[in-house]
Design a protein around this motif. Structure first.
Motif, PDB file in Angstrom:
ATOM      1  N   UNK A  60       0.722  -1.296  -0.146  1.00 45.79           N
ATOM      2  CA  UNK A  60      -0.060   0.054  -0.005  1.00 45.79           C
ATOM      3  C   UNK A  60       0.884   1.305  -0.085  1.00 45.79           C
ATOM      4  N   UNK A  61       1.776   1.311   1.049  1.00 45.21           N
ATOM      5  CA  UNK A  61       2.695   2.526   0.866  1.00 45.21           C
ATOM      6  C   UNK A  61       3.608   2.588  -0.466  1.00 45.21           C
ATOM      7  N   UNK A  62       3.952   1.655  -0.895  1.00 47.43           N
ATOM      8  CA  UNK A  62       4.637   1.749  -2.154  1.00 47.43           C
ATOM      9  C   UNK A  62       3.819   2.204  -3.334  1.00 47.43           C
ATOM     10  N   UNK A  63       2.587   1.656  -3.603  1.00 50.06           N
ATOM     11  CA  UNK A  63       1.572   2.216  -4.360  1.00 50.06           C
ATOM     12  C   UNK A  63       1.174   3.437  -4.256  1.00 50.06           C
ATOM     13  N   UNK A  64       0.900   3.979  -3.052  1.00 50.60           N
ATOM     14  CA  UNK A  64       0.589   5.464  -2.743  1.00 50.60           C
ATOM     15  C   UNK A  64       1.703   6.295  -3.212  1.00 50.60           C
ATOM     16  N   UNK A  65       2.817   5.786  -2.945  1.00 49.42           N
ATOM     17  CA  UNK A  65       4.338   6.662  -3.217  1.00 49.42           C
ATOM     18  C   UNK A  65       4.409   6.989  -4.577  1.00 49.42           C
ATOM     19  N   UNK A  66       4.222   6.065  -5.368  1.00 54.26           N
ATOM     20  CA  UNK A  66       4.092   5.813  -6.946  1.00 54.26           C
ATOM     21  C   UNK A  66       2.746   6.575  -7.648  1.00 54.26           C
ATOM     22  N   UNK A  67       1.758   6.709  -6.948  1.00 54.34           N
ATOM     23  CA  UNK A  67       0.760   7.249  -7.501  1.00 54.34           C
ATOM     24  C   UNK A  67       0.422   8.752  -7.428  1.00 54.34           C
ATOM     25  N   UNK A  68       0.597   9.428  -8.710  1.00 54.65           N
ATOM     26  CA  UNK A  68       0.674  11.024  -8.620  1.00 54.65           C
ATOM     27  C   UNK A  68      -0.560  11.440  -9.200  1.00 54.65           C
ATOM     28  N   UNK A  69      -1.727  10.465  -9.654  1.00 55.54           N
ATOM     29  CA  UNK A  69      -2.833  10.774 -10.571  1.00 55.54           C
ATOM     30  C   UNK A  69      -3.649  11.997  -9.741  1.00 55.54           C
ATOM     31  N   UNK A  70      -4.486  12.696 -10.220  1.00 56.99           N
ATOM     32  CA  UNK A  70      -5.125  13.821  -9.942  1.00 56.99           C
ATOM     33  C   UNK A  70      -6.698  13.403 -10.522  1.00 56.99           C
ATOM     34  N   UNK A  71      -7.477  13.675  -9.401  1.00 57.63           N
ATOM     35  CA  UNK A  71      -9.001  13.375  -9.952  1.00 57.63           C
ATOM     36  C   UNK A  71     -10.003  14.518  -9.544  1.00 57.63           C
ATOM     37  N   UNK A  72     -11.176  14.375 -10.212  1.00 57.50           N
ATOM     38  CA  UNK A  72     -12.374  15.372  -9.949  1.00 57.50           C
ATOM     39  C   UNK A  72     -13.658  14.216  -9.518  1.00 57.50           C
ATOM     40  N   UNK A  73     -14.158  14.568  -8.549  1.00 59.27           N
ATOM     41  CA  UNK A  73     -15.120  13.639  -7.933  1.00 59.27           C
ATOM     42  C   UNK A  73     -16.241  14.301  -7.091  1.00 59.27           C
ATOM     43  N   UNK A  74     -17.283  13.534  -6.714  1.00 60.33           N
ATOM     44  CA  UNK A  74     -18.193  14.056  -5.786  1.00 60.33           C
ATOM     45  C   UNK A  74     -18.011  13.765  -4.496  1.00 60.33           C
ATOM     46  N   UNK A  75     -18.578  14.566  -3.610  1.00 60.38           N
ATOM     47  CA  UNK A  75     -18.457  14.375  -2.155  1.00 60.38           C
ATOM     48  C   UNK A  75     -19.849  14.491  -1.500  1.00 60.38           C
ATOM     49  N   UNK A  76     -20.399  13.734  -0.861  1.00 63.12           N
ATOM     50  CA  UNK A  76     -21.458  13.603   0.043  1.00 63.12           C
ATOM     51  C   UNK A  76     -21.263  13.614   1.401  1.00 63.12           C
ATOM     52  N   UNK A  77     -21.905  14.526   2.130  1.00 61.31           N
ATOM     53  CA  UNK A  77     -21.658  14.739   3.595  1.00 61.31           C
ATOM     54  C   UNK A  77     -22.579  15.275   4.376  1.00 61.31           C
ATOM     55  N   UNK A  78     -23.120  14.700   5.523  1.00 62.92           N
ATOM     56  CA  UNK A  78     -24.258  15.362   6.470  1.00 62.92           C
ATOM     57  C   UNK A  78     -23.277  16.590   7.121  1.00 62.92           C
TER      58      UNK A  78
ATOM     59  N   UNK B 125     -24.584  19.731   9.488  1.00 63.51           N
ATOM     60  CA  UNK B 125     -25.744  20.322  10.449  1.00 63.51           C
ATOM     61  C   UNK B 125     -27.087  19.576  10.328  1.00 63.51           C
ATOM     62  N   UNK B 126     -27.283  18.172   9.983  1.00 63.59           N
ATOM     63  CA  UNK B 126     -28.499  17.602   9.557  1.00 63.59           C
ATOM     64  C   UNK B 126     -28.789  17.815   8.319  1.00 63.59           C
ATOM     65  N   UNK B 127     -28.087  18.518   7.445  1.00 64.21           N
ATOM     66  CA  UNK B 127     -28.490  18.622   6.068  1.00 64.21           C
ATOM     67  C   UNK B 127     -27.330  17.785   5.337  1.00 64.21           C
ATOM     68  N   UNK B 128     -27.848  17.264   4.181  1.00 65.40           N
ATOM     69  CA  UNK B 128     -26.924  16.648   3.149  1.00 65.40           C
ATOM     70  C   UNK B 128     -26.578  17.457   2.224  1.00 65.40           C
ATOM     71  N   UNK B 129     -25.213  17.713   1.999  1.00 68.43           N
ATOM     72  CA  UNK B 129     -24.614  18.603   1.120  1.00 68.43           C
ATOM     73  C   UNK B 129     -23.721  17.664  -0.039  1.00 68.43           C
ATOM     74  N   UNK B 130     -23.839  18.014  -1.255  1.00 67.47           N
ATOM     75  CA  UNK B 130     -23.099  17.485  -2.036  1.00 67.47           C
ATOM     76  C   UNK B 130     -22.059  18.470  -2.782  1.00 67.47           C
ATOM     77  N   UNK B 131     -20.846  18.311  -2.762  1.00 68.36           N
ATOM     78  CA  UNK B 131     -19.934  19.160  -3.501  1.00 68.36           C
ATOM     79  C   UNK B 131     -18.948  18.208  -4.593  1.00 68.36           C
ATOM     80  N   UNK B 132     -18.643  18.958  -5.398  1.00 70.75           N
ATOM     81  CA  UNK B 132     -17.764  18.588  -6.509  1.00 70.75           C
ATOM     82  C   UNK B 132     -16.243  18.884  -6.213  1.00 70.75           C
ATOM     83  N   UNK B 133     -15.283  18.232  -6.162  1.00 74.03           N
ATOM     84  CA  UNK B 133     -13.872  18.303  -5.740  1.00 74.03           C
ATOM     85  C   UNK B 133     -13.095  18.276  -6.780  1.00 74.03           C
TER      86      UNK B 133
END
Length: 315
Positions: free
Chosen positions: A60-78, A80-88
Motif C-alpha cells: 500500500x505504501x509503495x503504491x501510494x508513493x508511486x500514485x501521482x494521479x489527480x481526480x475530480x469527484x463528488x462528495x456527499x456529507x451530512x 448540521x443535519x443537512x445533506x451536502x453534495x460538492x464537486x472536488x
C-alpha cells in the motif's frame, strides 16, 4: 469453504464530499458469500495473518508513493443535519471544491454567488493555498508513519474469506509502546481489516477504542472509550485506489476542559481523472462549468447522512 453466490443489485450511484467510490459501488454489485473462515497460517501460501498484514501495508505504501494521479469527484456529507453534495478537484497546487446540492436540491443563486466569491478569494491568496498544501502534506506524512506502525502495533488473526478478499481481525499488541499521541489512539483500538490478496491492497478498515485514551496522564485531555472509525478504499480506475468512505466518531476532553467532538461521514463517488498539470485556476473554471450541469447521481440519492464532518470545541 462456504458456497459463494453472486447477486447483482441495482446500482445506486450517490454523490459525495471529500471521498471517492466506484468500487464502493460494491454496494451496487454485492457478492454475498456464506462465511468461510480462514486458517491462521495456511490461507495465503503459509503466511500468518500478521505477515499478510505487513505485506499489504508495504504494498500500500509503495503504491501510494508511486500514485501521482489527480481526480475530480463528488462528495456527499451530512452537515448540521443537512445533506451536502460538492464537486472536488485535486491539482498539483492543492485541492478545490464547490457546493452544488443541499438536501437533493440545487443551491440557490445567492449560494452560487457565495461560492464564486469564496473560490475567487482563495485564488487571490497564494499564501493560504501554500498553507493548506503544507497542512495536507503534514497529514499525509503523519498517516504514513501510523500506517507503517500498524503491523507492529497490533496482534492479527484471520477472520472470513470472500473470494480474493480476506478479513484480518486485530487487537492491541501489549508489547508495543506508542511513540506519539496519535499512535496511542491507534494502539487502543481493535477491529477488522479487509485486504485484497490478489492486488495486495487494503480494502476496508474499521476499529473502535477499547479503553479511554489519556494524554499526559489525563492532564492534556482524553478520548472516551467507544470512539470509532471506518474507512473504505476502492479501485476507481484500473490500478488506482482511492478512499471512498470515511466515518469517524470520537469524543473526549482537551486542555482547559474543552469538549472535543470529531464526527465525519463522507462518501466520494464519480471519479474522473484530470490532467496532472491542472492548476487551481483551471480547476475553478471546471467547477464553474459543472455548476450549471445536472448531477443524476446527486438527485438520485435519497439517503441523508445525519452527522457529517464536524469538529466542535466548547466549554
Amino acid at each position: 469453504m462456504g458456497e459463494c453466490v453472486a447477486r447483482v443489485t441495482k446500482p445506486v450511484v450517490e454523490s459525495a464530499r471529500l471521498l471517492r467510490v466506484p468500487g464502493l459501488i460494491a454496494a451496487a454489485f454485492l457478492v454475498f458469500c456464506v462465511p468461510a473462515y480462514v486458517q491462521n497460517t495456511s490461507a495465503n501460501a503459509g503466511l500468518s495473518a500478521g505477515e499478510l498484514l505487513r505485506r499489504v501495508v508495504n504494498s500500500e505504501l509503495k503504491a501510494q508513493a508511486n500514485d501521482h494521479a489527480h481526480w475530480m469527484y463528488e462528495i456527499k456529507a451530512g452537515v448540521s443535519g443537512k445533506e451536502q453534495v460538492k464537486v472536488a478537484v485535486q491539482t498539483r497546487e492543492g485541492y478545490l471544491d464547490r457546493l452544488r446540492f443541499v438536501n437533493g436540491e440545487p443551491i440557490t443563486p445567492e449560494q452560487e454567488k457565495q461560492e464564486d466569491q469564496r473560490i475567487a478569494a482563495l485564488l487571490k491568496k497564494p499564501d493560504e493555498q501554500r498553507k493548506q498544501q503544507r497542512a495536507q502534506e503534514q497529514d499525509a506524512r503523519k498517516t504514513e508513519r501510523l500506517f507503517k506502525m500498524l503491523p507492529d502495533a497490533v496482534i492479527a488473526r484471520y477472520g472470513k474469506r470472500q473470494g480474493e478478499l480476506v478479513e484480518i481481525l486485530f487487537h492491541p499488541n501489549p508489547n508495543f509502546h506508542p511513540p506519539s499521541h496519535e499512535a496511542a489512539v491507534f494502539h487502543s483500538m481493535e477491529g477488522r481489516i479487509w485486504v485484497n490478496t490478489r492486488q495486495n491492497r487494503l480494502v476496508e478498515i474499521e476499529g473502535h477504542l477499547t479503553r479511554e485514551v489519556k494524554f499526559g496522564g489525563g492532564l492534556l485531555g482524553h478520548l472516551d472509550k467507544g470512539g470509532e472509525f471506518h474507512v473504505k478504499q476502492s479501485e476507481v480506475a484500473p490500478g488506482y485506489w482511492e478512499i471512498t468512505l470515511l466515518h469517524v466518531n470520537m469524543h473526549g476532553k482537551a486542555l482547559f476542559f474543552k469538549t472535543i467532538a470529531v464526527q465525519e461521514n463522507e462518501i466520494r463517488t464519480n471519479f474522473q481523472r484530470v490532467p496532472d498539470s491542472l492548476t487551481l485556476s483551471e480547476a475553478a473554471e471546471q467547477l464553474q462549468k459543472r455548476s450549471t450541469m445536472k448531477s443524476a447521481s446527486a438527485l438520485g440519492g435519497s439517503t441523508v447522512l445525519a452527522s457529517g464532518r464536524s469538529r466542535s470545541c466548547s466549554h
